[in-house]
Design an enzyme around this catalytic site. Structure first.
Site, mmCIF file in Angstrom:
data_model
loop_
_atom_site.group_PDB
_atom_site.id
_atom_site.type_symbol
_atom_site.label_atom_id
_atom_site.label_comp_id
_atom_site.label_asym_id
_atom_site.label_seq_id
_atom_site.Cartn_x
_atom_site.Cartn_y
_atom_site.Cartn_z
ATOM 1 N N LYS A 1 0.837 -1.207 0.000
ATOM 2 C CA LYS A 1 0.000 0.000 0.000
ATOM 3 C C LYS A 1 0.870 1.255 0.000
ATOM 4 C CE LYS A 1 -3.912 2.004 2.556
ATOM 5 N NZ LYS A 1 -4.856 1.773 3.668
ATOM 6 N N SER B 1 -9.496 2.021 2.644
ATOM 7 C CA SER B 1 -8.572 2.798 1.836
ATOM 8 C C SER B 1 -7.603 1.926 1.036
ATOM 9 C CB SER B 1 -7.773 3.739 2.749
ATOM 10 O OG SER B 1 -7.081 3.000 3.752
ATOM 11 N N SER C 1 -10.219 -0.592 6.751
ATOM 12 C CA SER C 1 -9.589 -0.462 5.439
ATOM 13 C C SER C 1 -8.883 -1.698 4.916
ATOM 14 C CB SER C 1 -8.599 0.717 5.449
ATOM 15 O OG SER C 1 -9.294 1.927 5.600
#
Length: 414
Positions: free
Chosen positions: A61, A130, A154
């Site tokens: 990420k 996210s 997330s």
């Protein structure tokens, strides 16, 4: 999707090599990335490492520091920014032999403004957030493993929306040093993979905890508490159906399912998540807000404008309620072997403008307990929907083992 365990088994049998396995991932990324847009940046080539995960391509990420690739946090403020060092989680990943296949798209600073990523099951639907790119890259079969983060929901929520398995471990089991903070009391790293079996194997290798690669649990006689989280509101029909299907499968396998409402302190802790996160976010993003407020995306900008009003006294009260909730959670989890609940409100939202709602994930993130999700059903729009399995703090092995058992039941049921 690519199975991490299958890749490693084929390498062990001599049917492919680590370099060959990485070449497959690289080819799939090249073919699918124009449609999925899961990656913020990628290396030119993928080189195999040495270790138990050699040959495994992993997405990281893009709020996690990498020395060899930019870390842009979904924001033009950090366009092209290159940290000098890998975050400890990236070092652990490489030490286990895995290869960073690229930085996966995140919502800006891991908040709610959507990433450019598409849901592989429906281009009009949200991939969640996210950790949007991480979930979509695994779901599309581009890579067998991805790292995400969770402050509210997330990791678990986008995994459910994209139909992949995920594990959010106990708080601090994986190091968050070198990860852009949003709320340091809540931020937790997590893994996404094709199956809970793959996620458990990867977590065991990365964390150096072989016990986490546990076999699937036997559900016969297992006491499973169904916790509907009434304090978080009602689920959509897709999630209600998924939890009911889980109940039927687990009951047929011999599990004992019981309603498990929990003490009032848990509901109070749920409501403490907001002010706790708000107060810490204003400090974690203080520089960006002070110097680049107009460059922040609209939802985050409005959120930080409002969050400035949270006082130290409100923050302290939220911390006290959080502590009471964690104290109450010990008895709550001691009453059953495992807790099951909704992984997300429902199917992925039918608009990419939304990343969904974390209301069924926030309490567990605040409590710091391990959560796993696996897909169990399809909703009215044909999109995957998961169920969330939760255990007490430090019982990550059990959460993974039960998630493996569930996915086996789903596979057999068809």
């Amino acid at each position: 999707m690519q199975s991490l365990r299958d890749i490693l088994a084929r390498i062990a049998r001599g049917e492919t090599t680590p370099a060959g396995a990485l070449a497959v991932s690289q080819a799939r990324i090249a073919a699918l990335e124009p449609r999925i847009q899961a990656f913020a940046s990628r290396p030119d080539t993928l080189q195999p490492g040495e270790g138990p995960l050699a040959g495994v391509a992993c997405g990281v990420k893009d709020i996690i520091d990498t020395a060899d690739l930019p870390t842009m946090m979904g924001s033009p403020i950090y366009a092209g920014w290159r940290p000098r060092a890998d975050a400890p989680i990236v070092m652990a990943l490489k030490a286990a032999g895995a290869t960073v296949a690229g930085k996966t798209h995140t919502t800006a600073f891991a908040f709610l403004d959507p990433a450019p990523t598409f849901n592989p099951h429906d281009p009009a639907a949200s991939p969640g957030g996210s950790s949007a790119g991480s979930a979509a890259a695994v779901a599309a079969g581009m890579i067998p493993l991805a790292i995400g983060t969770q402050t509210g929901g997330s990791v678990i929520r986008p995994a459910s929306y994209c139909g992949v398995a995920a594990i959010k471990p106990s708080y601090a089991l994986l190091p968050t040093v070198g990860v852009k903070p949003f709320s340091w009391s809540l931020d937790t790293l997590g893994l996404m993979a094709a199956t809970a079996d793959d996620a458990g194997l990867a977590l065991a290798a990365i964390a150096g905890r072989p016990e986490l690669d546990a076999p699937a649990a036997s559900l016969k006689g297992l006491r499973i508490g169904l916790h509907l989280q009434d304090y978080a509101g009602a689920p959509e029909p897709a999630s209600a159906t998924a939890l009911e299907r889980f109940r039927e499968l687990a009951t047929d396998a011999g599990a004992v399912l019981v309603p498990h409402d929990g003490p009032a302190a848990l509901a109070e802790a749920f409501h403490a998540h907001g002010p706790l996160q708000d107060y810490e976010a204003t400090q974690a993003l203080a520089w960006e807000y002070a110097h680049h407020r107009e460059a922040l995306p609209p939802k985050l900008q409005a959120y930080l404008d409002t969050a400035q009003a949270v006082t130290p006294a409100q923050y302290d009260e939220a911390r006290r309620r959080s502590r009471r909730g964690r104290d109450a959670a010990r008895a709550f989890f001691a009453e059953v072997d495992v807790v099951a609940t909704f992984a997300a409100p429902g199917e992925a939202p039918d608009s990419r403008d939304s990343t969904g709602d974390s209301r069924f994930n926030r309490l567990w993130t605040l409590l710091g307990v391990p959560c796993a999700t696996v897909p169990v059903a399809r909703g009215p729009r044909g999109l995957p929907t998961g169920v969330q399995v939760i255990t007490g703090f430090g019982r990550d092995e059990q959460a993974i083992a039960v998630a493996k058992a569930i996915e086996n039941l789903v596979a057999r049921a068809g």
